[in-house]
Motif scaffolding. Structure first.
Motif, PDB file in Angstrom:
ATOM      1  N   ARG A 190      -6.107   7.507  -6.566  1.00 21.67           N
ATOM      2  CA  ARG A 190      -6.803   6.226  -6.350  1.00 21.67           C
ATOM      3  C   ARG A 190      -7.241   6.138  -4.883  1.00 21.67           C
ATOM      4  O   ARG A 190      -6.495   6.488  -3.972  1.00 21.67           O
ATOM      5  CB  ARG A 190      -5.902   5.061  -6.719  1.00 21.67           C
ATOM      6  N   ASP A 191      -8.466   5.640  -4.669  1.00 24.43           N
ATOM      7  CA  ASP A 191      -9.034   5.576  -3.325  1.00 24.43           C
ATOM      8  C   ASP A 191      -9.089   4.149  -2.809  1.00 24.43           C
ATOM      9  O   ASP A 191      -9.157   3.188  -3.586  1.00 24.43           O
ATOM     10  CB  ASP A 191     -10.458   6.154  -3.325  1.00 24.43           C
ATOM     11  N   ASN A 192      -9.060   4.040  -1.476  1.00 21.97           N
ATOM     12  CA  ASN A 192      -9.317   2.770  -0.793  1.00 21.97           C
ATOM     13  C   ASN A 192      -8.349   1.654  -1.177  1.00 21.97           C
ATOM     14  O   ASN A 192      -8.733   0.485  -1.276  1.00 21.97           O
ATOM     15  CB  ASN A 192     -10.763   2.305  -1.052  1.00 21.97           C
ATOM     16  N   LEU A 193      -7.117   2.018  -1.426  1.00 21.49           N
ATOM     17  CA  LEU A 193      -6.085   1.029  -1.739  1.00 21.49           C
ATOM     18  C   LEU A 193      -4.896   1.259  -0.808  1.00 21.49           C
ATOM     19  O   LEU A 193      -4.635   2.382  -0.370  1.00 21.49           O
ATOM     20  CB  LEU A 193      -5.647   1.141  -3.200  1.00 21.49           C
ATOM     21  N   ASN A 194      -4.154   0.197  -0.543  1.00 17.76           N
ATOM     22  CA  ASN A 194      -3.019   0.255   0.370  1.00 17.76           C
ATOM     23  C   ASN A 194      -1.715  -0.020  -0.371  1.00 17.76           C
ATOM     24  O   ASN A 194      -1.636  -0.972  -1.153  1.00 17.76           O
ATOM     25  CB  ASN A 194      -3.185  -0.765   1.501  1.00 17.76           C
ATOM     26  N   LEU A 195      -0.712   0.778  -0.081  1.00 19.15           N
ATOM     27  CA  LEU A 195       0.610   0.583  -0.684  1.00 19.15           C
ATOM     28  C   LEU A 195       1.344  -0.569  -0.020  1.00 19.15           C
ATOM     29  O   LEU A 195       0.992  -1.006   1.078  1.00 19.15           O
ATOM     30  CB  LEU A 195       1.435   1.861  -0.561  1.00 19.15           C
ATOM     31  N   GLY A 196       2.407  -1.030  -0.678  1.00 21.25           N
ATOM     32  CA  GLY A 196       3.239  -2.095  -0.136  1.00 21.25           C
ATOM     33  C   GLY A 196       4.089  -1.606   1.019  1.00 21.25           C
ATOM     34  O   GLY A 196       4.216  -0.398   1.273  1.00 21.25           O
ATOM     35  N   LYS A 197       4.754  -2.534   1.696  1.00 16.22           N
ATOM     36  CA  LYS A 197       5.498  -2.155   2.905  1.00 16.22           C
ATOM     37  C   LYS A 197       6.708  -1.274   2.597  1.00 16.22           C
ATOM     38  O   LYS A 197       7.105  -0.458   3.426  1.00 16.22           O
ATOM     39  CB  LYS A 197       5.930  -3.401   3.677  1.00 16.22           C
ATOM     40  N   GLY A 198       7.287  -1.425   1.419  1.00 14.48           N
ATOM     41  CA  GLY A 198       8.426  -0.579   1.037  1.00 14.48           C
ATOM     42  C   GLY A 198       7.996   0.691   0.343  1.00 14.48           C
ATOM     43  O   GLY A 198       8.494   1.777   0.653  1.00 14.48           O
ATOM     44  N   THR A 199       7.054   0.577  -0.573  1.00 13.64           N
ATOM     45  CA  THR A 199       6.597   1.756  -1.310  1.00 13.64           C
ATOM     46  C   THR A 199       5.892   2.749  -0.384  1.00 13.64           C
ATOM     47  O   THR A 199       5.968   3.962  -0.598  1.00 13.64           O
ATOM     48  CB  THR A 199       5.668   1.342  -2.453  1.00 13.64           C
ATOM     49  N   MET A 200       5.218   2.255   0.634  1.00 13.06           N
ATOM     50  CA  MET A 200       4.561   3.152   1.588  1.00 13.06           C
ATOM     51  C   MET A 200       5.585   4.054   2.273  1.00 13.06           C
ATOM     52  O   MET A 200       5.341   5.249   2.486  1.00 13.06           O
ATOM     53  CB  MET A 200       3.799   2.345   2.632  1.00 13.06           C
ATOM     54  N   GLU A 201       6.751   3.493   2.610  1.00 16.05           N
ATOM     55  CA  GLU A 201       7.782   4.302   3.261  1.00 16.05           C
ATOM     56  C   GLU A 201       8.311   5.378   2.325  1.00 16.05           C
ATOM     57  O   GLU A 201       8.546   6.516   2.745  1.00 16.05           O
ATOM     58  CB  GLU A 201       8.921   3.404   3.745  1.00 16.05           C
TER      59      GLU A 201
END
Length: 507
Positions: A450-461
């Motif tokens: 998936r493009d141009n989307l941002n993960l959450g603050k916990g899932t990103m870690e």
């Protein structure tokens, strides 16, 4: 120096893990020393006055009506260990053996067992110098304590059996000599005091329980990653729906998912892409939460057991020596069966989320999460392997505590099978780790499509830790090695530690 002080009353689960896995040393509190000395004086008085007391001046089990003379007390205790050391199977791991030794020492330090102080200190010295008795995993009925495996623990203390020392398996006498520990001669009550307890099941269960608590958090991380990969709906996690069914685990899980995905542009709202999600996404709080509540129940019972006197007879005073049943493992048998069932469900729902990630009929992602499907199989067979583990867990989750086989000529006519329950729960935990690792790896693979989307603050870690160690699967490669890497990220705490620096996960 890293030291855990034991007094029979205040040991916690984290202490057990420190001694078992991090080789913390152990010492007795002064209060415990005084209690042990006082209890021993009572035993000596019983022997000197030729009183008839079970296990001190009598035989054991069905032989409880056979009186033993003062001259034969030492022979009685030695014979007890030799005859009862009849375990079978692979030896328990070093970390489990260390947990067993710690828990038995803690129980004896309560001062109700009549052991000599020097005998207890020998057990602690073995632990501190890392003389680890070889203890077969099978052979306990879980009532009259863990008699067979604990007898194997005692063998090196009297110069028998085998023990691991400095990476080598030696005969018991040689291991003790090389460690500079004096071999002991058991006297009245001591053999029974060392082996009549629930410390094997409690030790195995301790490590299963500790890992289960971490898996409760990992399961929420895995679910949150899958939620984002599948663009799940966050409305089902709003507090309004959970406060009207206020199970603590359910509420905590919903809060965890929202915290993990906070700031995510992957997550959707009700009606944005679809009206509702499948149960394995929408019901994460209810399923994970129920397991959390179950594990917390087990933790409460385990905490009690770790700090209990579980042998027989119990020495209260010179006039009160009671032959009871504190050795019966039923409280732990039920708890560890419950633990296995609760943790198995984490893998059960995880595997179904994995299916939703890789099945193109259930999502808008490439089939089996690979670009050139057909030429590459991608994550196809990872689901097979996960399904096999889930199915095995269903068999392992059959309760051991509903079984009983009479022993000792029907004197001991109901037993708990608690040690089997603990061992099964630990096997389930290991399987669950692999299933959750598979889901995490598949979710990260899906996210990369998936493009141009941002993960959450916990899932990103969590995602960053995975990608620092495991590459996107562009073409088929030896998959078990990649899955091993992800499993190790759970085992060594890398994923959980990274996430918990950003999110306070509740269980």
């Amino acid at each position: 120096m890293k030291i855990i002080t034991i007094d029979g009353n205040n040991l916690i689960l984290e202490d057990v893990v420190k001694v078992a896995r991090e080789n913390y040393k152990v010492e007795l509190s002064e209060e415990a020393r005084e209690r042990v000395l006082k209890s021993r004086k009572i035993v000596d008085s019983i022997v000197e006055n030729n009183k008839v007391v079970y296990g001190i001046t009598t035989g054991f089990g069905k032989f409880s009506d056979v009186t033993i003379s003062q001259d034969d007390c030492k022979t009685l205790q030695r014979n007890l260990i030799l005859s009862h050391a009849c375990g079978y199977g692979n030896n328990l791991s070093k970390e489990i053996v260390r947990a067993i030794m710690l828990l038995r020492a803690n129980a004896l330090s309560k001062g109700y067992s009549g052991i000599r102080l020097e005998t207890l200190e020998t057990l602690i010295e073995m632990l501190n110098k890392r003389v680890h008795p070889c203890i077969p995993e099978k052979g306990s009925l879980g009532a009259s304590g863990d008699l067979a495996p604990l007898s194997h623990m005692v063998l090196p203390m009297i110069g028998e059996g085998e023990a691991e020392f400095e990476g080598r398996v030696l005969n018991g006498k040689e291991a003790m000599n090389e460690a500079g520990i004096q071999i002991i001669e058991l006297t009245a009550k001591e053999g029974l005091a060392l082996i009549n307890g629930t410390q094997v099941m409690t030790a195995v269960g301790a490590l299963a329980l500790y890992d289960s608590i971490n898996l409760l958090k990992i399961s929420d991380i895995a679910a949150a990653l899958t939620m984002e990969a599948l663009r799940g709906i966050e409305d089902a996690f709003y507090s309004e729906i959970h406060r009207i069914r206020p199970h603590a685990g359910q509420i905590n899980t919903a809060e965890n998912i929202l915290s993990l995905t906070e700031g995510s542009s992957f997550i959707t709202k009700q009606g944005e892409l679809r009206v509702q999600d499948a149960y394995t996404l929408r019901c994460i709080p209810q399923v994970h939460g129920a397991s959390k509540d179950a594990v917390n129940y087990v933790k409460e019972k385990h905490s009690i057991e770790m700090n209990s006197a579980t042998d027989n007879p119990i020495i209260i005073s010179e006039d009160i020596v009671i032959s009871g049943g504190n050795f019966h493992g039923q409280p732990m048998a039920l708890a560890f069966d419950f633990l296995g069932i609760a943790v198995a469900e984490l893998a059960n729902i995880s595997e179904r989320r994995l299916e939703r990630l890789i099945n193109y009929q259930l999502n808008d992602l490439p089939a089996f999460l690979v670009k050139k499907g057909g030429l590459n199989s991608g994550f196809m067979i990872t689901q097979y392997a996960a399904a096999a583990l889930v199915s095995e867990n269903k068999i392992l989750a059959h309760p051991a505590s509903v079984d009983s086989i009479p022993s000792s000529a029907n004197q001991e006519d109901h037993v708990s099978m608690g040690t089997i329950a603990a061992r099964k729960s630990l096997d389930i935990v290991k399987n669950v780790k692999r299933v959750l690792a598979t889901e995490i790896m598949a979710a990260c693979q899906a996210i990369d499509f998936r493009d141009n989307l941002n993960l959450g603050k916990g899932t990103m870690e969590a995602y960053k830790v995975v990608r620092q160690n495991i590459d996107f699967i562009e073409e088929d490669k030896v998959m078990y090695k990649e899955l091993d890497k992800c499993t190790e990220l759970i085992n060594n705490g890398s994923i959980l530690e990274a996430v918990e620096r950003k999110v306070n996960l509740k269980y």
